[in-house]
Write an enzyme that holds these catalytic residues in place. Structure first.
Site, PDB file in Angstrom:
ATOM      1  N   GLU A   1      45.556  32.256  42.722  1.00  0.00           N
ATOM      2  CA  GLU A   1      44.611  31.387  41.996  1.00  0.00           C
ATOM      3  C   GLU A   1      45.045  31.201  40.540  1.00  0.00           C
ATOM      4  OE1 GLU A   1      40.443  31.800  43.191  1.00  0.00           O
ATOM      5  OE2 GLU A   1      41.056  33.152  44.771  1.00  0.00           O
TER       6      GLU A   1
ATOM      7  N   ASP B   1      32.668  27.647  47.987  1.00  0.00           N
ATOM      8  CA  ASP B   1      33.653  28.655  47.611  1.00  0.00           C
ATOM      9  C   ASP B   1      32.901  29.813  46.949  1.00  0.00           C
ATOM     10  OD1 ASP B   1      35.965  30.086  47.183  1.00  0.00           O
ATOM     11  OD2 ASP B   1      37.090  28.427  46.324  1.00  0.00           O
TER      12      ASP B   1
HETATM   13  C1  BGC Z   1      38.175  38.243  45.389  1.00  0.00           C
HETATM   14  C2  BGC Z   1      38.789  36.993  45.920  1.00  0.00           C
HETATM   15  C3  BGC Z   1      38.152  35.863  45.275  1.00  0.00           C
HETATM   16  C4  BGC Z   1      38.190  35.973  43.771  1.00  0.00           C
HETATM   17  C5  BGC Z   1      37.405  34.850  43.177  1.00  0.00           C
HETATM   18  C6  BGC Z   1      38.302  38.270  43.897  1.00  0.00           C
HETATM   19  O1  BGC Z   1      37.715  39.421  43.387  1.00  0.00           O
HETATM   20  O2  BGC Z   1      38.809  39.334  45.962  1.00  0.00           O
HETATM   21  O3  BGC Z   1      38.600  36.871  47.299  1.00  0.00           O
HETATM   22  O4  BGC Z   1      38.822  34.730  45.701  1.00  0.00           O
HETATM   23  O5  BGC Z   1      37.670  37.185  43.340  1.00  0.00           O
HETATM   24  O6  BGC Z   1      37.601  34.682  41.818  1.00  0.00           O
HETATM   25  C1  BGC Z   2      39.157  31.060  46.782  1.00  0.00           C
HETATM   26  C2  BGC Z   2      39.113  30.652  48.224  1.00  0.00           C
HETATM   27  C3  BGC Z   2      38.896  31.845  49.109  1.00  0.00           C
HETATM   28  C4  BGC Z   2      37.660  32.602  48.659  1.00  0.00           C
HETATM   29  C5  BGC Z   2      37.398  33.834  49.484  1.00  0.00           C
HETATM   30  C6  BGC Z   2      38.000  31.932  46.419  1.00  0.00           C
HETATM   31  O1  BGC Z   2      38.155  32.443  45.122  1.00  0.00           O
HETATM   32  O2  BGC Z   2      39.173  29.907  45.971  1.00  0.00           O
HETATM   33  O3  BGC Z   2      40.303  29.988  48.572  1.00  0.00           O
HETATM   34  O4  BGC Z   2      38.785  31.438  50.436  1.00  0.00           O
HETATM   35  O5  BGC Z   2      37.812  32.989  47.310  1.00  0.00           O
HETATM   36  O6  BGC Z   2      38.330  34.820  49.267  1.00  0.00           O
END
Ligand code: BGC
Ligand code: BGC
Length: 638
Positions: A512, A318
């Site tokens: 998230e 991830d």
């Molecule tokens: C990104 C997400 C990612 C997240 C992780 C964001 O800045 O756009 O894709 O999942 O950071 O914490």
């Molecule tokens: C998320 C994932 C996602 C990745 C890319 C991460 O923060 O947990 O689910 O695929 O970002 O955006």
């Protein structure tokens, strides 16, 4: 090992028998995939191999659109992703251009190995404003309809391939056990069997080359799905805290504290089904299992997933997940790669990753054999996708993006996802010829869609192309009916009582850990909406737009009818279709519905013997209009 030696021998044999004029076997789609993989692998340098294992974020490469991203070829980058942020790119043309921009550089390299571009199309191709946005998985869980989910997978693949983006970080196969988690809506259900059934249907739809599609030679997979997040992401304990910028995550990325038998029983079946359905990439979870980060869990990644489950594809980390394994970056990389991670979603400082990998191989801390295993898995997926023959998108598919046909499928999914919680006084269905309907509350496609739509945290404004619920209502009412709308339910100039009022309440979008919340009661502003509307209407219907069940016990008796509409996506009119009775209520709760915050976490695995006021407000599987559900008996539990 045996298999590899055998394959190598086979390559040597086949290649020496092949006609001299033929190009390298890896370039020739008539060879079996594994023969092509071994042939290509035998030609690669260590740098080229490490490049394949490196996935970088779009925003970290030549940020200025004017310059070609020469780093791609310089470092032999194997994959680019775009995270949740759309960075101002919202059209199909933008995304087609972006994907092509990188691919052009990749195929220029000595061996011409295409890169693979990946995004999170978790409920349709959400980066593109104009794509078809389906209900989030929680709504699909309510439909209980694997064939519908299969079709949604296929349509999503079609819209992504139009842009030349063949890789989706979906489906999320989490089995969320605590709805306070900000990712509960990404999970189809709290029930393992339901998640297993729907997620494998999605994978089959997403990956199977449709009948009649003129695929390029050698193409076996239509597009690449990624069941995530392996394993136990939905099982974390409240308070296993993680600090993200200024935000405290209370469940997300936390610790799943269960024994191995429970871990396997609750969370492993969707992965076994995914592997059986042909999944060729799996994403690792940020979370830990009993205190050890999943990114460091060799037993679960290598022995269980690749060994026991027979997974032939590649494991992707991830977002920066490897960095969390150890504060010492060298140790983190060595541990994670040796645990079985094949591709690192770095996402930004890829040069440091590449240098660290070289150092680790030179020191003998990561073996050449481990590198070859990782690269073999990545190349296998690329060959199966037909990327060597056609690394770019399929412009023929552009007309399907957000097409009437695709939107009709999404609208059908919305209708089937609605769960009728209460319907007293025949409040529903609404008569289309009723004199007046007062509508209050949410009127935004962005809010309907939730997180991972146009932006990581979603979009609150009404900018997503589609229809709101209000627009659906306006479309369906008879010519002599008037529909009045006010966001706060203030209808000052309307005197008397309208026969029908509809309050649309719920949650603002989140993604998230930003959505981790201990208090799941309705926002004050929405209590105001309900209370303002109540005295002005004979029958009050409340529609809830949310990423999980909310605590509505105190308001339950205020309204005649309650409908859980989840996060329906771009086709809000599908909600109106059912409110007016053009379609019947069908959905069943994919999650247990709590009576109070104090009961949480509450799910089918911990509530079996609860009765009376200790029991849920609505049990798992409840839904009026679907077989077997009777209205609940109201209990005064103060
Ligand atoms: C990104 C997400 C990612 C997240 C992780 C964001 O800045 O756009 O894709 O999942 O950071 O914490
Ligand atoms: C998320 C994932 C996602 C990745 C890319 C991460 O923060 O947990 O689910 O695929 O970002 O955006």
């Amino acid at each position: 090992m045996k298999r590899t030696t055998y394959l190598l021998l086979l390559v040597v044999l086949l290649v020496s028998c092949a006609p001299k004029s033929r190009s390298a076997p890896y370039k020739d789609p008539s060879w079996p995939v594994d023969v092509r993989v071994e042939d290509l692998l035998s030609r690669m340098t260590l740098e080229e191999k490490i490049g394949q294992m490196t996935q970088v974020e779009n925003n970290s490469i030549s940020p200025y659109y004017l310059f070609p991203p020469s780093e791609i070829a310089k470092y032999f980058i194997g994959s680019v992703l775009s995270g949740g942020n759309s960075s101002g790119y919202y059209s199909l043309a933008d995304w087609t251009g972006l994907a092509k921009r990188y691919e052009v550089e990749a195929v220029k390299t000595r061996l011409g190995i295409p890169l693979i571009f990946g995004v999170d199309s978790v409920h349709g191709f959400g980066h593109v404003n104009g794509a078809t946005i389906f209900p989030q998985n929680i709504g699909l869980g309510a439909t209980r309809d694997p064939e519908l989910v299969r079709q949604i997978g296929q349509v999503t693949a079609e819209e992504m391939r139009a842009a030349g983006i063949p890789w989706n970080f979906a489906p999320c196969v989490a089995v969320p056990q605590d709805i306070r988690w900000g990712r509960a809506y990404e999970g189809f259900s709290e029930d393992t069997a339901l998640v297993t059934e729907l997620s494998s249907a999605y994978i089959q739809g997403f990956q199977t080359v449709p009948k009649g599609y003129g695929s390029s030679d050698g193409q076996i997979l239509y597009a690449l799905a990624t069941p995530k997040h392996y394993i136990g992401d939905g099982g974390t304990s409240w308070g296993s805290i993680h600090q993200y910028m200024y935000h405290q995550y209370m469940l997300d990325t936390g610790d799943t504290q269960v024994d191995e038998a429970t871990l396997r029983r609750l969370f492993l079946p969707p992965y076994q089904a995914a592997v059986n359905s042909g999944a060729m990439s799996v994403m690792v979870s940020f979370s830990s299992w009993n205190g050890v980060k999943m990114h460091a869990q060799r037993y679960l990644l290598t022995d269980v997933l690749k060994g026991e489950l027979g997974f032939q594809g590649f494991v992707v980390s991830d977002w920066g997940g490897i960095n969390q394994v150890n504060p010492d970056y060298y140790k983190a990389v060595v541990t994670a790669i040796n645990a079985g991670i094949d591709m690192n979603m770095v996402p930004y400082y890829y040069q440091i990753f590449i240098d660290t990998m070289k150092q680790a191989v030179m020191n003998g801390d990561i073996t050449q054999e481990r590198i070859d295993d990782a690269v073999r898995r990545i190349l296998r997926a690329k060959f199966m996708l037909g990327l060597f023959e056609n690394p770019y998108g399929d412009p023929r598919l552009a007309v399907t993006v957000g097409s009437d046909e695709h939107r009709a499928l999404a609208r059908q999914a919305v209708r089937k996802s609605l769960v009728l919680l209460k319907n007293d006084n025949n409040a529903l269905p609404i008569d289309k010829n009723v004199s007046t309907i007062l509508v209050a509350g949410i009127n935004s496609t962005g809010v309907q869609a939730g997180g991972w739509t146009l932006d990581w945290q979603g979009e609150q404004r009404n900018t997503l192309v589609g229809t709101t619920i209000l627009e659906g209502i306006q479309e369906l009412v008879g010519p002599n009916s008037q529909v009045l709308y006010n966001s706060l339910g203030q209808f000052a100039s309307f005197s008397g009582k309208a026969p029908v009022g509809i309050a649309i309440v719920g949650e603002v979008p989140y993604a998230e850990g930003m959505g981790d919340r201990a208090d799941l009661t309705l926002y004050n502003v929405h209590l105001t909406v309900i209370n303002a509307l109540r005295p002005k209407v004979d029958k009050l219907i409340v529609v809830i737009l949310s990423g999980r069940p909310l605590v509505i016990t105190d308001q339950y008796q205020t309204a005649d009818a309650w409908v859980a509409a989840w996060l329906p996506g771009s086709e809000g009119a599908g909600v109106a279709d059912v409110l007016f009775g053009d379609y019947l209520f069908f959905g069943k709760l994919p999650y247990t519905w709590p009576r109070s915050n104090d009961q949480l976490p509450l799910n089918i695995n911990n509530s079996a013997n609860l009765t009376g006021c200790a029991a849920p407000l609505f049990p798992f599987g409840y839904g009026l209009g679907s077989a077997g559900s009777q209205p609940i008996e109201w209990l005064n539990c103060q």
